[in-house]
Enzyme design. Structure first.
Site, PDB file in Angstrom:
ATOM      1  N   GLU A  63      38.516  44.360  35.581  1.00  0.00           N
ATOM      2  CA  GLU A  63      38.643  43.386  36.937  1.00  0.00           C
ATOM      3  C   GLU A  63      39.893  43.634  37.600  1.00  0.00           C
ATOM      4  O   GLU A  63      40.864  42.966  36.871  1.00  0.00           O
ATOM      5  CB  GLU A  63      37.963  41.975  36.603  1.00  0.00           C
ATOM      6  N   GLU A  88      46.178  41.473  36.918  1.00  0.00           N
ATOM      7  CA  GLU A  88      46.408  40.413  38.101  1.00  0.00           C
ATOM      8  C   GLU A  88      47.934  40.403  38.082  1.00  0.00           C
ATOM      9  O   GLU A  88      48.604  40.703  37.053  1.00  0.00           O
ATOM     10  CB  GLU A  88      45.850  39.066  37.818  1.00  0.00           C
ATOM     11  N   ASP A 138      42.642  40.957  48.658  1.00  0.00           N
ATOM     12  CA  ASP A 138      43.433  40.596  49.775  1.00  0.00           C
ATOM     13  C   ASP A 138      42.970  40.918  50.994  1.00  0.00           C
ATOM     14  O   ASP A 138      43.100  42.413  50.895  1.00  0.00           O
ATOM     15  CB  ASP A 138      44.765  40.469  49.672  1.00  0.00           C
ATOM     16  N   ASP A 174      34.786  39.125  52.156  1.00  0.00           N
ATOM     17  CA  ASP A 174      34.057  38.162  53.559  1.00  0.00           C
ATOM     18  C   ASP A 174      34.829  38.524  54.797  1.00  0.00           C
ATOM     19  O   ASP A 174      34.688  37.882  55.341  1.00  0.00           O
ATOM     20  CB  ASP A 174      34.341  36.514  52.919  1.00  0.00           C
ATOM     21  N   THR A 204      33.507  32.606  43.345  1.00  0.00           N
ATOM     22  CA  THR A 204      34.764  32.487  43.065  1.00  0.00           C
ATOM     23  C   THR A 204      35.314  31.503  44.268  1.00  0.00           C
ATOM     24  O   THR A 204      34.884  31.334  45.318  1.00  0.00           O
ATOM     25  CB  THR A 204      35.637  33.682  43.035  1.00  0.00           C
ATOM     26  N   LYS A 205      36.742  31.262  43.770  1.00  0.00           N
ATOM     27  CA  LYS A 205      37.641  30.413  44.956  1.00  0.00           C
ATOM     28  C   LYS A 205      37.615  31.047  46.094  1.00  0.00           C
ATOM     29  O   LYS A 205      37.362  30.230  47.016  1.00  0.00           O
ATOM     30  CB  LYS A 205      39.100  30.336  44.219  1.00  0.00           C
ATOM     31  N   PHE A 206      37.725  32.531  46.212  1.00  0.00           N
ATOM     32  CA  PHE A 206      37.683  32.925  47.494  1.00  0.00           C
ATOM     33  C   PHE A 206      36.526  33.008  48.345  1.00  0.00           C
ATOM     34  O   PHE A 206      36.355  33.115  49.409  1.00  0.00           O
ATOM     35  CB  PHE A 206      38.469  34.286  47.605  1.00  0.00           C
TER      36      PHE A 206
END
Ligand code: SAM
Length: 225
Positions: A63, A88, A138, A174, A204-206
């Site tokens: 991931e 990450e 991002d 998104d 997820t948060k995003f």
């Protein structure tokens, strides 16, 4: 004007900005106590799953940009027979993920704190990975920043080399114009076919942030031919 004799080093365009961000004391402690256990530190050499997991014959799932690690942890809990490596660069996110990994005592997850593009290029053999997940990369919405987007032609060629035959990549975004770019680069590459996308029960948060902003969430799975 005299020509400059100084060689200007070309700065690499990255898909992230290293955020100093606020790191909580819990996250700091998690780094201190658990990074040695869960972190893959030696990325200078090719990563051999036999050296890092108890059972290396399992599926290897990577991931990229796991944020706080919600999906990484959930997937690892649901699929104890698969091996997961999360990559990450966001240190407080890694700290948060380490807290969860230690609480859940997961043994099928390892983490890398480096640029995923660099790691894929230099630390994995070709045809080594079964699945790659990238959730809400991002978006770099300004046109002048589009060059920073992770998923572009060069990246597709890279993952085309690193995935096993029939391996797949799951992506969610998104941002409509990033979704268009993603479809476009995969179509142009002729290396992948679009298939039914992965079903995830988690937001997820995003993803939550995107929904709050009224954005449409688009999820894709592409399989290497
Ligand atoms: C918008 S956030 C999404 C986080 C998480 N996937 C989620 O859905 O909540 C994108 C994440 O990707 C990470 N990232 C961006 N480029 C990366 C790269 N080249 N290597 C590793 N991580 C990267 C960023 O640090 C950031 O945490």
């Amino acid at each position: 004007m005299k020509p400059s004799h100084k060689l200007k080093q070309k700065r690499e365009v990255t898909s992230f900005v290293r955020r100093a961000g606020r790191i909580t004391s819990g996250q700091k402690n998690a780094w201190q106590y658990y990074w040695e256990l869960y972190g893959i530190q030696n990325t200078k050499e090719i990563i051999e799953t036999t050296n890092i997991f108890n059972n290396s014959n399992r599926k290897l799932i990577i991931e990229i940009g796991f944020g706080n690690g919600e999906i990484l942890i959930d997937s690892a809990l649901r699929n104890p027979d698969d091996n997961f490596i999360g990559i990450e660069v966001y240190e407080s996110g890694i700290g948060q993920c380490l807290i969860q990994l230690s609480e859940k005592k997961l043994s099928n997850v390892r983490l890398i704190n480096e640029d995923a593009k660099h790691i894929l290029n230099h630390s994995f053999k070709d045809q080594a990975i079964d699945q790659i997940n990238i959730f809400f990369p991002d978006p770099w919405p300004k046109k002048k920043h589009h060059k920073r987007r992770l998923i572009n032609q060069e990246f597709i060629l890279l993952i085309g080399k690193k995935l096993k035959k029939n391996g797949c990549i799951n992506i969610a975004t998104d941002w409509d114009d990033y979704a268009e770019q993603i479809i476009d680069v995969f179509n142009k590459s002729n290396l992948f076919k679009k298939t039914n996308n992965l079903r995830l029960n988690l937001e997820t948060k995003f993803e939550k942030r995107g929904l709050k902003l009224g954005h449409k969430i688009q999820k894709f799975t592409f399989q290497l031919l």
